[in-house]
Design an enzyme around this catalytic site. Structure first.
Site, PDB file in Angstrom:
ATOM      1  N   TYR A   1     -16.339  15.253 -17.326  1.00 41.87           N
ATOM      2  CA  TYR A   1     -16.766  13.860 -17.212  1.00 41.87           C
ATOM      3  C   TYR A   1     -17.804  13.754 -16.087  1.00 41.87           C
ATOM      4  O   TYR A   1     -17.641  14.338 -15.010  1.00 41.87           O
ATOM      5  CB  TYR A   1     -15.552  12.981 -16.915  1.00 41.87           C
ATOM      6  CG  TYR A   1     -15.883  11.599 -16.425  1.00 41.87           C
ATOM      7  CD1 TYR A   1     -16.699  10.749 -17.167  1.00 41.87           C
ATOM      8  CD2 TYR A   1     -15.380  11.140 -15.211  1.00 41.87           C
ATOM      9  CE1 TYR A   1     -17.012   9.481 -16.710  1.00 41.87           C
ATOM     10  CE2 TYR A   1     -15.687   9.866 -14.750  1.00 41.87           C
ATOM     11  CZ  TYR A   1     -16.501   9.040 -15.494  1.00 41.87           C
ATOM     12  OH  TYR A   1     -16.819   7.789 -15.036  1.00 41.87           O
TER      13      TYR A   1
ATOM     14  N   LYS B   1      -7.878   4.576 -19.595  1.00 48.47           N
ATOM     15  CA  LYS B   1      -8.158   4.951 -20.973  1.00 48.47           C
ATOM     16  C   LYS B   1      -6.923   4.771 -21.865  1.00 48.47           C
ATOM     17  O   LYS B   1      -6.447   3.669 -22.040  1.00 48.47           O
ATOM     18  CB  LYS B   1      -8.700   6.383 -21.000  1.00 48.47           C
ATOM     19  CG  LYS B   1      -9.817   6.655 -19.983  1.00 48.47           C
ATOM     20  CD  LYS B   1     -11.002   5.718 -20.091  1.00 48.47           C
ATOM     21  CE  LYS B   1     -12.225   6.162 -19.306  1.00 48.47           C
ATOM     22  NZ  LYS B   1     -12.071   6.176 -17.846  1.00 48.47           N
TER      23      LYS B   1
ATOM     24  N   ARG C   1       0.839  -1.203   0.000  1.00 47.72           N
ATOM     25  CA  ARG C   1       0.000   0.000   0.000  1.00 47.72           C
ATOM     26  C   ARG C   1       0.875   1.255   0.000  1.00 47.72           C
ATOM     27  O   ARG C   1       0.491   2.289  -0.527  1.00 47.72           O
ATOM     28  CB  ARG C   1      -0.951  -0.001   1.203  1.00 47.72           C
ATOM     29  CG  ARG C   1      -1.781   1.288   1.328  1.00 47.72           C
ATOM     30  CD  ARG C   1      -2.972   1.119   2.256  1.00 47.72           C
ATOM     31  NE  ARG C   1      -2.633   0.496   3.515  1.00 47.72           N
ATOM     32  CZ  ARG C   1      -2.066   1.143   4.546  1.00 47.72           C
ATOM     33  NH1 ARG C   1      -1.747   2.429   4.455  1.00 47.72           N
ATOM     34  NH2 ARG C   1      -1.813   0.498   5.671  1.00 47.72           N
TER      35      ARG C   1
ATOM     36  N   ASP D   1      -7.043  17.823 -16.089  1.00 45.21           N
ATOM     37  CA  ASP D   1      -7.350  16.449 -16.479  1.00 45.21           C
ATOM     38  C   ASP D   1      -6.872  16.272 -17.918  1.00 45.21           C
ATOM     39  O   ASP D   1      -7.408  16.873 -18.844  1.00 45.21           O
ATOM     40  CB  ASP D   1      -8.860  16.190 -16.370  1.00 45.21           C
ATOM     41  CG  ASP D   1      -9.224  14.734 -16.640  1.00 45.21           C
ATOM     42  OD1 ASP D   1      -8.517  14.070 -17.416  1.00 45.21           O
ATOM     43  OD2 ASP D   1     -10.239  14.257 -16.089  1.00 45.21           O
TER      44      ASP D   1
END
Length: 379
Positions: A100, A197, A48, A172
């Site tokens: 988005y 993406k 982590r 973004d």
């Protein structure tokens, strides 16, 4: 090598140094790492916090974005959620209005619930954006090009209006990727990616990234990252590294196809508007040429009626009716019921998102087959 071209950086921007000489980055599928002795560490303690495979993809993305450091997350939304933890109740954020849908949902249902003030504005309108700045403004969040209306914001111009103020510029960069656009070089402080993406590029993994300009800012994000725990797994890190190797090839081919498809769509009588930043008729075409090295492969278009939209969605054969974008396969999406379904109808309408709007993520197929598929589906 200095001045390495970005297509080469995708392959060699950062290599895992393998004692065995492995060309592919190994998958360190381990949750924990043993200490050699008390007070000693190999540099890895618990996945982590850090993992060699994840560290490799983070360093690779930092290289591509010219960032001080980058952080990898389990999804793009996990990256955005972590990012918003930089802010405190009553902080004010200005955000691009055409975003988005998941980003809008987070801002309106989570961030505002947590006491943040969010104002949405067309950030391509620099004066309107500047007029919203208040003493408690802490960030301007820009998506460019926007999803799904393909609006373009002048990143350098936004940087100029926040210069000298304690306001972060966040961009973004999912649609263009660092292959076509590098916001940190234009003055941004943080770049966000949905690595699901184009970076991954094969619709087979979820990932998110933050690329950060300053080490001190990255240290703040690292603390939140390890505390909230939405880190990218070793196997998914491996998949993104593999995907980035072909990023340049995929972006070039997808863009080539998108330009031809945008031209074709404009010839159809049933298509009333085409939104693609690579069209010379796009209002921000010159800004795109100045701040980006490419136009990407995302196209939205509006047809004459809802029935035509439904006919297209129901009858495409090669193109797949699916949410998401940026993979090698061409996908067609219906924003009003998919990506922006949670945006209130009045807000969707104000953004131009109606039941006649469709979005294409153009892949790497032979473009003649894509044109033929659209032709048979619409007729």
């Amino acid at each position: 090598m200095k001045n390495m071209k970005i297509s080469t950086k995708c392959l060699h921007g950062f290599r895992y140094q393998s004692a065995e000489g492995a060309v592919a980055t190994p998958i360190f599928q381990s949750a924990t790492f043993a200490h050699p002795a008390i007070g000693q560490s190999t540099g890895y303690d618990y996945s982590r916090l850090q993992n060699p495979t994840r560290e490799t993809v983070e360093n690779l993305l930092a290289s591509l974005e010219n960032a001080a450091e980058a952080l990898a997350f389990s999804t793009g939304m996990a990256a955005l959620t972590t990012l918003m933890e930089l802010f405190s109740p009553d902080d004010h954020i200005i955000a691009t209005s055409d975003l988005y849908g998941g980003s809008i949902r987070l801002f309106q249902h989570i961030s505002q619930k947590n006491g943040l003030q969010i104002d949405f504005v067309d950030t391509s309108n620099i004066a309107a954006t500047q007029n919203l700045i208040k003493p408690n403004t802490r960030a301007i969040f820009v998506e460019t090009p926007t999803n799904p209306m393909m609006n373009v914001t002048d990143i350098s111009a936004i940087k100029n209006i926040v210069k000298g103020q304690n306001i972060l510029l966040i961009v973004d960069n999912t649609f263009l990727t660092p292959y076509f656009q590098q916001p940190l070089l234009l003055g941004a402080d943080i770049v966000l990616h949905s690595g699901t993406k184009y970076l991954s590029g094969h619709n087979d993994t979820l990932a998110g990234f933050l690329a950060v300009s300053e080490p001190q800012l990255c240290e703040r994000l690292k603390f939140i990252h390890k505390t909230t725990g939405a880190c990218l797994s070793p196997f998914d890190s491996f998949l993104v590294i593999r995907g980035i190797k072909t990023l340049g090839l995929r972006m070039d081919k997808s863009q080539e196809n998108a330009i031809k498809l945008a031209d074709y769509l404009q010839t159809l009588s049933m298509v009333k508007k085409v939104f693609f930043v690579g069209l010379k008729t796009h209002p921000s075409y010159e800004i795109s040429q100045r701040q980006s090295s490419g136009f990407g492969a995302m196209i939205s278009f509006e047809v004459d009626c809802q029935a035509t939209a439904h006919k297209l969605l129901n009858n495409v054969k090669i193109i797949q009716f699916a949410e998401s974008l940026g993979g090698v396969e061409t996908l067609i999406t219906y924003p009003t019921t998919q990506t922006h379904a949670d945006v209130p109808p009045a807000d969707r309408a104000a953004r131009g998102i109606n039941d006649r709007l469709l979005r294409l993520s153009v892949g790497i197929e032979n473009v003649d087959d894509l044109i033929e598929d659209l032709s048979q589906a619409i007729k």
